[in-house]
Every structure is written in structure tokens, then in C-alpha cells.
Design a protein around this motif. Structure first.
Motif, PDB file in Angstrom:
ATOM      1  N   GLY A  59       0.801  -1.214   0.000  1.00 23.38           N
ATOM      2  CA  GLY A  59       0.000   0.000   0.000  1.00 23.38           C
ATOM      3  C   GLY A  59       0.834   1.264   0.000  1.00 23.38           C
ATOM      4  N   ALA A  60       2.144   1.155   0.315  1.00 19.52           N
ATOM      5  CA  ALA A  60       3.053   2.297   0.240  1.00 19.52           C
ATOM      6  C   ALA A  60       3.353   2.607  -1.231  1.00 19.52           C
ATOM      7  CB  ALA A  60       4.343   1.998   0.999  1.00 19.52           C
ATOM      8  N   PRO A  61       3.837   3.797  -1.548  1.00 15.48           N
ATOM      9  CA  PRO A  61       4.071   4.149  -2.954  1.00 15.48           C
ATOM     10  C   PRO A  61       4.961   3.165  -3.695  1.00 15.48           C
ATOM     11  CG  PRO A  61       4.239   6.103  -1.584  1.00 15.48           C
ATOM     12  CD  PRO A  61       4.104   4.937  -0.646  1.00 15.48           C
ATOM     13  N   GLU A  62       5.985   2.668  -3.014  1.00 12.84           N
ATOM     14  CA  GLU A  62       6.933   1.777  -3.687  1.00 12.84           C
ATOM     15  C   GLU A  62       6.387   0.377  -3.918  1.00 12.84           C
ATOM     16  OE1 GLU A  62       8.070   2.368   0.702  1.00 12.84           O
ATOM     17  OE2 GLU A  62       7.474   3.600  -1.023  1.00 12.84           O
ATOM     18  N   THR A  63       5.176   0.098  -3.470  1.00 12.31           N
ATOM     19  CA  THR A  63       4.578  -1.224  -3.683  1.00 12.31           C
ATOM     20  C   THR A  63       3.599  -1.230  -4.857  1.00 12.31           C
ATOM     21  OG1 THR A  63       2.730  -0.900  -2.128  1.00 12.31           O
ATOM     22  CG2 THR A  63       4.818  -1.723  -1.225  1.00 12.31           C
ATOM     23  N   PHE A  64       3.636  -0.175  -5.675  1.00 12.35           N
ATOM     24  CA  PHE A  64       2.821  -0.093  -6.880  1.00 12.35           C
ATOM     25  C   PHE A  64       3.704  -0.104  -8.124  1.00 12.35           C
ATOM     26  CE2 PHE A  64      -0.040   1.548  -3.716  1.00 12.35           C
ATOM     27  CZ  PHE A  64      -1.302   1.161  -4.144  1.00 12.35           C
ATOM     28  N   ASP A  65       3.142  -0.557  -9.222  1.00 14.95           N
ATOM     29  CA  ASP A  65       3.813  -0.489 -10.521  1.00 14.95           C
ATOM     30  C   ASP A  65       3.582   0.908 -11.090  1.00 14.95           C
ATOM     31  OD1 ASP A  65       4.843  -0.807 -13.063  1.00 14.95           O
ATOM     32  OD2 ASP A  65       3.216  -2.136 -13.762  1.00 14.95           O
ATOM     33  N   PHE A  66       4.389   1.851 -10.641  1.00 14.83           N
ATOM     34  CA  PHE A  66       4.187   3.228 -11.070  1.00 14.83           C
ATOM     35  C   PHE A  66       4.286   3.360 -12.585  1.00 14.83           C
ATOM     36  CE2 PHE A  66       6.103   7.059 -12.729  1.00 14.83           C
ATOM     37  CZ  PHE A  66       5.121   7.987 -12.414  1.00 14.83           C
ATOM     38  N   HIS A  67       5.319   2.779 -13.182  1.00 14.41           N
ATOM     39  CA  HIS A  67       5.541   2.976 -14.614  1.00 14.41           C
ATOM     40  C   HIS A  67       4.417   2.353 -15.435  1.00 14.41           C
ATOM     41  CE1 HIS A  67       9.397   4.880 -14.014  1.00 14.41           C
ATOM     42  NE2 HIS A  67       9.724   3.905 -13.180  1.00 14.41           N
ATOM     43  N   GLY A  68       3.908   1.211 -14.997  1.00 17.94           N
ATOM     44  CA  GLY A  68       2.763   0.625 -15.674  1.00 17.94           C
ATOM     45  C   GLY A  68       1.531   1.513 -15.555  1.00 17.94           C
ATOM     46  N   PHE A  69       1.342   2.089 -14.374  1.00 14.00           N
ATOM     47  CA  PHE A  69       0.204   2.971 -14.142  1.00 14.00           C
ATOM     48  C   PHE A  69       0.318   4.232 -14.991  1.00 14.00           C
ATOM     49  CE2 PHE A  69      -1.802   6.209 -11.160  1.00 14.00           C
ATOM     50  CZ  PHE A  69      -3.096   5.896 -11.519  1.00 14.00           C
ATOM     51  N   ALA A  70       1.489   4.850 -15.000  1.00 10.49           N
ATOM     52  CA  ALA A  70       1.684   6.076 -15.773  1.00 10.49           C
ATOM     53  C   ALA A  70       1.482   5.813 -17.268  1.00 10.49           C
ATOM     54  CB  ALA A  70       3.073   6.649 -15.512  1.00 10.49           C
ATOM     55  N   HIS A  71       2.000   4.689 -17.744  1.00 15.51           N
ATOM     56  CA  HIS A  71       1.831   4.336 -19.157  1.00 15.51           C
ATOM     57  C   HIS A  71       0.350   4.148 -19.479  1.00 15.51           C
ATOM     58  CE1 HIS A  71       2.765   2.699 -23.071  1.00 15.51           C
ATOM     59  NE2 HIS A  71       2.107   1.591 -22.792  1.00 15.51           N
ATOM     60  N   ALA A  72      -0.364   3.468 -18.579  1.00 14.56           N
ATOM     61  CA  ALA A  72      -1.794   3.242 -18.793  1.00 14.56           C
ATOM     62  C   ALA A  72      -2.554   4.567 -18.834  1.00 14.56           C
ATOM     63  CB  ALA A  72      -2.354   2.337 -17.704  1.00 14.56           C
ATOM     64  N   LEU A  73      -2.218   5.505 -17.943  1.00 18.22           N
ATOM     65  CA  LEU A  73      -2.891   6.797 -17.934  1.00 18.22           C
ATOM     66  C   LEU A  73      -2.662   7.559 -19.241  1.00 18.22           C
ATOM     67  CD1 LEU A  73      -2.141   8.017 -14.301  1.00 18.22           C
ATOM     68  CD2 LEU A  73      -4.403   7.493 -15.235  1.00 18.22           C
ATOM     69  N   ASN A  74      -1.450   7.518 -19.750  1.00 19.31           N
ATOM     70  CA  ASN A  74      -1.168   8.193 -21.017  1.00 19.31           C
ATOM     71  C   ASN A  74      -1.934   7.548 -22.160  1.00 19.31           C
ATOM     72  OD1 ASN A  74       1.030  10.442 -20.968  1.00 19.31           O
ATOM     73  ND2 ASN A  74       1.754   8.938 -19.483  1.00 19.31           N
ATOM     74  N   ARG A  75      -2.048   6.229 -22.128  1.00 19.93           N
ATOM     75  CA  ARG A  75      -2.851   5.537 -23.150  1.00 19.93           C
ATOM     76  C   ARG A  75      -4.327   5.901 -23.010  1.00 19.93           C
ATOM     77  NH1 ARG A  75      -2.707  -0.457 -23.153  1.00 19.93           N
ATOM     78  NH2 ARG A  75      -3.762  -0.106 -25.150  1.00 19.93           N
ATOM     79  N   VAL A  76      -4.816   5.937 -21.769  1.00 17.23           N
ATOM     80  CA  VAL A  76      -6.223   6.257 -21.532  1.00 17.23           C
ATOM     81  C   VAL A  76      -6.559   7.648 -22.063  1.00 17.23           C
ATOM     82  CG1 VAL A  76      -7.859   6.814 -19.687  1.00 17.23           C
ATOM     83  CG2 VAL A  76      -6.582   4.672 -19.609  1.00 17.23           C
ATOM     84  N   ARG A  77      -5.645   8.565 -21.924  1.00 13.26           N
ATOM     85  CA  ARG A  77      -5.907   9.929 -22.393  1.00 13.26           C
ATOM     86  C   ARG A  77      -6.119   9.969 -23.900  1.00 13.26           C
ATOM     87  NH1 ARG A  77      -5.402  15.324 -21.479  1.00 13.26           N
ATOM     88  NH2 ARG A  77      -4.811  15.209 -19.314  1.00 13.26           N
ATOM     89  N   ASN A  78      -5.399   9.126 -24.641  1.00 20.04           N
ATOM     90  CA  ASN A  78      -5.342   9.316 -26.092  1.00 20.04           C
ATOM     91  C   ASN A  78      -5.821   8.153 -26.942  1.00 20.04           C
ATOM     92  OD1 ASN A  78      -3.979  12.003 -26.219  1.00 20.04           O
ATOM     93  ND2 ASN A  78      -2.398  10.914 -25.072  1.00 20.04           N
ATOM     94  N   GLU A  79      -5.903   6.944 -26.397  1.00 22.64           N
ATOM     95  CA  GLU A  79      -6.257   5.788 -27.216  1.00 22.64           C
ATOM     96  C   GLU A  79      -7.730   5.423 -27.049  1.00 22.64           C
ATOM     97  OE1 GLU A  79      -3.630   2.470 -26.792  1.00 22.64           O
ATOM     98  OE2 GLU A  79      -1.834   3.732 -26.724  1.00 22.64           O
ATOM     99  N   PRO A  80      -8.377   4.948 -28.108  1.00 22.65           N
ATOM    100  CA  PRO A  80      -9.813   4.663 -28.034  1.00 22.65           C
ATOM    101  C   PRO A  80     -10.186   3.599 -27.009  1.00 22.65           C
ATOM    102  CG  PRO A  80      -9.072   4.763 -30.322  1.00 22.65           C
ATOM    103  CD  PRO A  80      -7.840   4.781 -29.474  1.00 22.65           C
ATOM    104  N   SER A  81      -9.438   2.511 -26.961  1.00 25.41           N
ATOM    105  CA  SER A  81      -9.768   1.409 -26.060  1.00 25.41           C
ATOM    106  C   SER A  81      -8.513   0.999 -25.290  1.00 25.41           C
ATOM    107  CB  SER A  81     -10.296   0.209 -26.850  1.00 25.41           C
ATOM    108  OG  SER A  81     -10.478  -0.912 -26.003  1.00 25.41           O
ATOM    109  N   VAL A  82      -8.636   0.903 -23.963  1.00 27.19           N
ATOM    110  CA  VAL A  82      -7.507   0.511 -23.122  1.00 27.19           C
ATOM    111  C   VAL A  82      -8.003  -0.532 -22.110  1.00 27.19           C
ATOM    112  CG1 VAL A  82      -5.683   1.268 -21.553  1.00 27.19           C
ATOM    113  CG2 VAL A  82      -6.505   2.815 -23.351  1.00 27.19           C
ATOM    114  N   ILE A  83      -7.315  -1.667 -22.043  1.00 28.93           N
ATOM    115  CA  ILE A  83      -7.642  -2.723 -21.086  1.00 28.93           C
ATOM    116  C   ILE A  83      -6.818  -2.507 -19.827  1.00 28.93           C
ATOM    117  CG2 ILE A  83      -7.719  -5.213 -20.682  1.00 28.93           C
ATOM    118  CD1 ILE A  83      -9.604  -4.234 -22.856  1.00 28.93           C
TER     119      ILE A  83
END
Length: 215
Positions: free
Chosen positions: A84-108
């Protein structure tokens, strides 16, 4: 007190109106609802999305929790007690997903199963018709590397500020509700949850909207 159903609903309705007043653009609108664990951000974010949908907007909720690292990765790193601490998350995966969500039609996206304490891959979709995404999570506004890199993504940011004493009460109550004995519930809350909460409160970027709960 702000933590009644009626007052939370009123706050969510006001936020939904604020989101709908944002300038329209080609990319999806991205809204961040952040705050410490136990602050009520998940409930608020859910109600904001419900309010947007009720007003005819194509909006969905995107919790950050789907990007928890699995226990099989946390344990050898010595991070399992700090889940639950910040270092226990996949930050880079999350950031990449957010950038895809902003611009791509469909994101899983992955979804976190709280009953099993695991993230399930491919369990949610941001669909082409979605125009507004409300992300919620503890660290969306954390002013620490690498989390501060998320700041440019948000068209609107909301932060829930709650006194530490109230957070402690809520967090202990959360573990009691999960069946923990009082001493064990207090140990869980004070050993991990509350330090994470204090870190969020101490190191959050200034949000567009700050909600002080209880009010």
C-alpha cells in the motif's frame, strides 16, 4: 460533519458540475481524486462518476489499486509488510496506462480484488465512447519522484484532507470490519496504513480543489 451520505452526495454533485464545466477537447478529460487511505476518496469518486453518468456524460472510474505489485514480488523485496506504500505499486505501468487512456480509443486495465488481495489483469476496459475518466488513489498528487510526473495529466485535481486522528479511527475500524481483533486491527492501522496516510498528507501537491473532511 461532512461524512454523511447526504453531504457526500452534495459534494460529489458539485464536483460533477465542475467537471462538466471544463473546456472540451479532443483527448479524454482526466480527473484525479486523491487523498490518504481512509479519507473517503473511493466513495466520493464513485459518486462523482455516478453524477456525471446521470447528467448524460460518458464517464468511468479508474482506481489506482489495479497496479498493486503482487505479493510474490513484494515478499523478496521485503515490502510485503508495507503493501500500500508508494513503492509497492507499478508506477511505470500505471503512468503508461494513464497516457494511453488519455489518447487511445480502447484501453484494457487491471482491477484489484480486495477479497483476495491480488490484481486481476485484463478485467476492465476504457471504451471508445468514454470521454471522462475519474482516477482515484492515494498517490495521484504525491510530490515525490516518480509520482510527480503524473501532474501534467490531470485536467482537474481533487484532494481530500482529513485530520490524522479521524483517519486513525477510520483505519482501525476498517480492519475491525474485516474480522481482526481490536489489538491486531490497531497494529495493522498504525504499522502501515497511518504512516502511508501521513506521507500522503505531508507530500501532496496543491490540488485544484481541496476538501477538508470532516467539515
Amino acid at each position: 460533519m461532512i461524512d454523511t451520505d447526504k453531504e457526500i452526495g452534495r459534494t460529489a454533485a458539485g464536483l460533477a458540475d465542475r467537471v462538466l464545466a471544463l473546456p472540451r477537447k479532443d483527448a479524454r478529460l482526466m480527473v484525479a481524486v486523491a487523498g490518504p487511505p481512509g479519507s473517503g476518496k473511493s466513495t466520493l469518486a464513485e459518486q462523482v462518476v455516478a453524477g456525471l453518468v446521470a447528467r448524460g456524460a460518458a464517464a468511468v472510474l479508474m482506481p489506482m489499486d489495479g497496479f498493486h505489485l503482487d505479493n510474490r514480488l513484494l515478499e523478496p523485496r521485503g515490502l510485503l509488510p508495507r503493501k500500500g506504500a508508494p513503492e509497492t505499486f507499478d508506477f511505470h505501468g500505471f503512468a503508461h496506462a494513464l497516457n494511453r487512456v488519455r489518447n487511445e480509443p480502447s484501453v484494457i486495465l487491471p482491477v484489484f480484488d480486495r477479497d483476495r488481495e491480488i490484481a486481476i489483469a485484463g478485467a476492465a476496459e476504457i471504451r471508445p465512447e468514454t470521454r471522462i475518466v475519474v482516477a482515484e488513489g492515494n498517490y495521484l498528487l504525491l510530490d515525490e519522484d516518480p509520482w510527480r510526473a503524473l501532474a501534467p495529466l490531470w485536467d482537474l485535481s481533487v484532494f481530500l484532507s482529513v485530520p490524522v486522528e479521524e483517519l486513525e479511527r477510520r483505519l482501525v475500524g476498517r480492519w475491525l470490519a474485516h474480522g481482526f481483533a481490536p489489538e491486531a486491527a490497531r497494529a495493522k492501522a498504525l504499522g502501515n496504513d497511518l504512516p502511508n496516510a501521513e506521507r500522503v498528507m505531508r507530500a501532496a501537491r496543491r490540488a485544484d480543489i481541496v476538501i477538508n473532511w470532516p467539515g
